[in-house]
Design a protein around this motif. Structure first.
Motif, mmCIF file in Angstrom:
data_model
loop_
_atom_site.group_PDB
_atom_site.id
_atom_site.type_symbol
_atom_site.label_atom_id
_atom_site.label_comp_id
_atom_site.label_asym_id
_atom_site.label_seq_id
_atom_site.Cartn_x
_atom_site.Cartn_y
_atom_site.Cartn_z
ATOM 1 N N ILE A 84 -16.885 -22.153 -49.764
ATOM 2 C CA ILE A 84 -16.816 -21.002 -48.947
ATOM 3 C C ILE A 84 -15.167 -20.696 -48.768
ATOM 4 C CG2 ILE A 84 -17.101 -20.214 -46.617
ATOM 5 C CD1 ILE A 84 -19.532 -19.879 -48.394
ATOM 6 N N LYS A 85 -14.445 -21.843 -48.553
ATOM 7 C CA LYS A 85 -12.964 -21.834 -48.313
ATOM 8 C C LYS A 85 -12.621 -21.239 -49.662
ATOM 9 C CE LYS A 85 -12.621 -25.492 -45.044
ATOM 10 N NZ LYS A 85 -12.229 -27.135 -45.055
ATOM 11 N N ARG A 86 -12.910 -21.608 -50.761
ATOM 12 C CA ARG A 86 -12.234 -20.997 -51.981
ATOM 13 C C ARG A 86 -12.642 -19.473 -51.980
ATOM 14 N NH1 ARG A 86 -15.544 -25.493 -54.901
ATOM 15 N NH2 ARG A 86 -14.141 -27.103 -54.927
ATOM 16 N N TYR A 87 -13.867 -19.085 -51.655
ATOM 17 C CA TYR A 87 -14.006 -17.864 -51.676
ATOM 18 C C TYR A 87 -13.342 -16.983 -50.883
ATOM 19 C CZ TYR A 87 -16.908 -13.444 -50.866
ATOM 20 O OH TYR A 87 -17.404 -12.051 -50.719
ATOM 21 N N LEU A 88 -13.041 -17.540 -49.658
ATOM 22 C CA LEU A 88 -12.310 -16.650 -48.525
ATOM 23 C C LEU A 88 -10.927 -16.613 -48.776
ATOM 24 C CD1 LEU A 88 -14.254 -18.081 -45.249
ATOM 25 C CD2 LEU A 88 -14.220 -15.761 -46.233
ATOM 26 N N PHE A 89 -10.421 -17.786 -49.572
ATOM 27 C CA PHE A 89 -8.998 -17.842 -49.845
ATOM 28 C C PHE A 89 -8.526 -16.590 -50.851
ATOM 29 C CE2 PHE A 89 -5.548 -18.902 -52.748
ATOM 30 C CZ PHE A 89 -4.607 -19.096 -52.054
ATOM 31 N N ILE A 90 -9.704 -16.722 -51.669
ATOM 32 C CA ILE A 90 -9.354 -15.347 -52.765
ATOM 33 C C ILE A 90 -9.541 -14.006 -52.002
ATOM 34 C CG2 ILE A 90 -10.365 -14.258 -54.825
ATOM 35 C CD1 ILE A 90 -11.431 -17.025 -55.836
ATOM 36 N N GLN A 91 -10.500 -13.984 -51.154
ATOM 37 C CA GLN A 91 -10.621 -12.404 -50.431
ATOM 38 C C GLN A 91 -9.558 -12.160 -49.634
ATOM 39 O OE1 GLN A 91 -12.389 -10.732 -51.991
ATOM 40 N NE2 GLN A 91 -14.809 -11.052 -51.649
ATOM 41 N N ALA A 92 -8.915 -13.292 -48.760
ATOM 42 C CA ALA A 92 -7.980 -13.081 -48.033
ATOM 43 C C ALA A 92 -6.753 -12.514 -48.787
ATOM 44 C CB ALA A 92 -7.525 -14.336 -47.193
ATOM 45 N N GLU B 121 -11.264 -18.169 -40.115
ATOM 46 C CA GLU B 121 -11.254 -19.749 -39.498
ATOM 47 C C GLU B 121 -12.736 -20.229 -39.721
ATOM 48 O OE1 GLU B 121 -10.383 -21.432 -34.997
ATOM 49 O OE2 GLU B 121 -10.171 -19.388 -35.440
ATOM 50 N N ILE B 122 -12.488 -21.682 -40.075
ATOM 51 C CA ILE B 122 -13.689 -22.662 -40.142
ATOM 52 C C ILE B 122 -13.564 -23.899 -39.348
ATOM 53 C CG2 ILE B 122 -15.046 -23.871 -41.854
ATOM 54 C CD1 ILE B 122 -14.116 -22.034 -44.012
ATOM 55 N N ASN B 123 -14.406 -23.872 -38.472
ATOM 56 C CA ASN B 123 -14.642 -25.061 -37.697
ATOM 57 C C ASN B 123 -15.878 -25.867 -37.626
ATOM 58 O OD1 ASN B 123 -11.816 -24.686 -36.393
ATOM 59 N ND2 ASN B 123 -12.944 -22.619 -35.335
ATOM 60 N N GLY C 86 -10.473 -7.599 -39.964
ATOM 61 C CA GLY C 86 -11.050 -8.556 -38.994
ATOM 62 C C GLY C 86 -11.040 -9.859 -39.473
ATOM 63 N N LYS C 87 -11.829 -10.605 -38.673
ATOM 64 C CA LYS C 87 -11.587 -12.067 -39.073
ATOM 65 C C LYS C 87 -12.952 -12.763 -39.249
ATOM 66 C CE LYS C 87 -9.570 -16.311 -36.991
ATOM 67 N NZ LYS C 87 -8.924 -16.850 -35.935
ATOM 68 N N ILE C 88 -13.050 -13.474 -39.929
ATOM 69 C CA ILE C 88 -14.638 -14.324 -40.260
ATOM 70 C C ILE C 88 -14.384 -15.612 -39.701
ATOM 71 C CG2 ILE C 88 -16.040 -15.241 -41.803
ATOM 72 C CD1 ILE C 88 -15.585 -12.920 -43.493
ATOM 73 N N THR C 89 -15.256 -15.856 -38.631
ATOM 74 C CA THR C 89 -15.147 -17.274 -38.272
ATOM 75 C C THR C 89 -16.402 -17.817 -38.207
ATOM 76 O OG1 THR C 89 -13.740 -16.377 -36.540
ATOM 77 C CG2 THR C 89 -14.905 -18.602 -36.079
#
Length: 331
Positions: free
Chosen positions: A264-272, A282-284, A318-321
């Protein structure tokens, strides 16, 4: 051959072979014999027929009645599943043995063409009626009738034994033919399955080659980005490569949560990077949950839907958490 119910003589035995067998046996025995299909139609030439029966069959109407009589006799023998002795339409004593292959009636072996001693005489035959009904010369009928044998019951039993032997022999040959055809069909199907398996194996190899080519190409581009001092581009390419590799190679139904989150981090990095400052994330995740297993790719559609349907259309972005709690063991 579509089904056993459609069996024909040509399906179970070569007609020329049958004719040869019947001709050879006719030289050994004196019994008349004809092999017919289920409709009473001879499938090859008859053997040792009496002059009287040959004369009857020379008449179109007589031949038609002979075929009909043979058909009925064969059918009755089939119903009884055993040979039967009967009186033909001209009054002669005949026999019929059914040919049954895999419980399917395909025809019969018939013959006899005699009179039974003590029960019949040549005067028992109504030659006048036959002459008139079948339009045959009376004198020829009388001459042919004189040559009809009057036999003991033992003779008929010998006839029955011979016709039964021939019928069973044909049935066994038919069964052998069907078995061979079944084995051949199974062999052909096996070959087709093997060919299909090889084809699918080749496609699998090709499918493996294409991702390898893609990953190698992406790695090459990433290396070039590093050489050209473009670290962000390099990181983007490596994330895309890892994202694709995970999607293609992750065959586990229940991977570990930490592996899904990494993807998911890889996906979000590309989209960001794609949406610049409009999208952040943000992922916690509690580390105690990392080893828990979840259905594969269950988070990806949720995150993607949040992005596409929730943030993509908003001008301000916006922000995805993604949060988790160790107590409920949920994300």
């Amino acid at each position: 051959m579509n089904s056993l119910k459609d069996l024909k003589f040509s399906d179970i035995i070569d007609i020329n072979t049958l004719k040869d067998i019947q001709d050879k046996l006719a030289k050994i025995v004196i019994f008349s014999a004809v092999t017919t299909d289920i409709h009473g139609v001879p499938v090859c030439n008859e053997n040792n027929f009496t002059p009287f029966c040959k004369l009857i069959r020379s008449s179109p109407k007589g031949c038609k009645n002979c075929i009909s009589c043979d058909s009925q006799a064969g059918f009755m023998a089939m119903k009884d599943k055993k040979p039967r002795v009967y009186k033909c339409h001209t009054g002669l004593i005949d026999c019929a043995a059914p040919i049954i292959v895999n419980d399917i009636y395909v025809g019969a072996v018939l013959g006899g063409q005699v009179l039974l001693k003590g029960q019949q005489t040549r005067d028992s035959i109504d030659l006048n009626w036959i002459s008139k009904n079948y339009e045959l010369p009376l004198e020829k009928l009388k001459e042919a009738a004189e040559r009809i044998e009057i036999v003991e019951s033992d003779y008929l039993q010998n006839c029955v034994s011979f016709y039964t032997f021939l019928a069973n022999y044909i049935a066994e040959m038919g069964l052998h033919t069907l078995t061979q055809e079944k084995l051949l069909k199974e062999s052909e199907e096996k070959i087709k399955l093997e060919q299909y398996a090889k084809k699918m194996q080749l496609k699998t190899i090709q499918a493996q080659i294409n991702p390898h080519f893609l990953f190698n190409t992406l790695n090459t581009i990433a290396s070039m980005a590093l050489i050209e001092n473009a670290p962000t581009t390099e990181e983007l390419i490596y994330n895309l490569s890892d994202l694709l590799r995970y999607s293609l190679r992750n065959l586990e139904e229940f991977p570990k949560l930490k592996d899904e989150i990494t993807n998911i981090k890889r996906y979000l990095f590309i989209q960001a990077l794609r949406y610049s400052d409009r999208i952040s994330y943000e992922i916690n995740i509690d580390e105690s949950l990392n080893e828990y297993r979840i259905p594969t790719m269950i988070l990806q559609p949720l995150v993607e839907n949040s992005l596409v349907h929730g943030l993509e259309t908003k001008k301000e972005g916006g922000k995805i958490t993604i949060n988790s709690t160790s107590n409920s063991k949920k994300i």
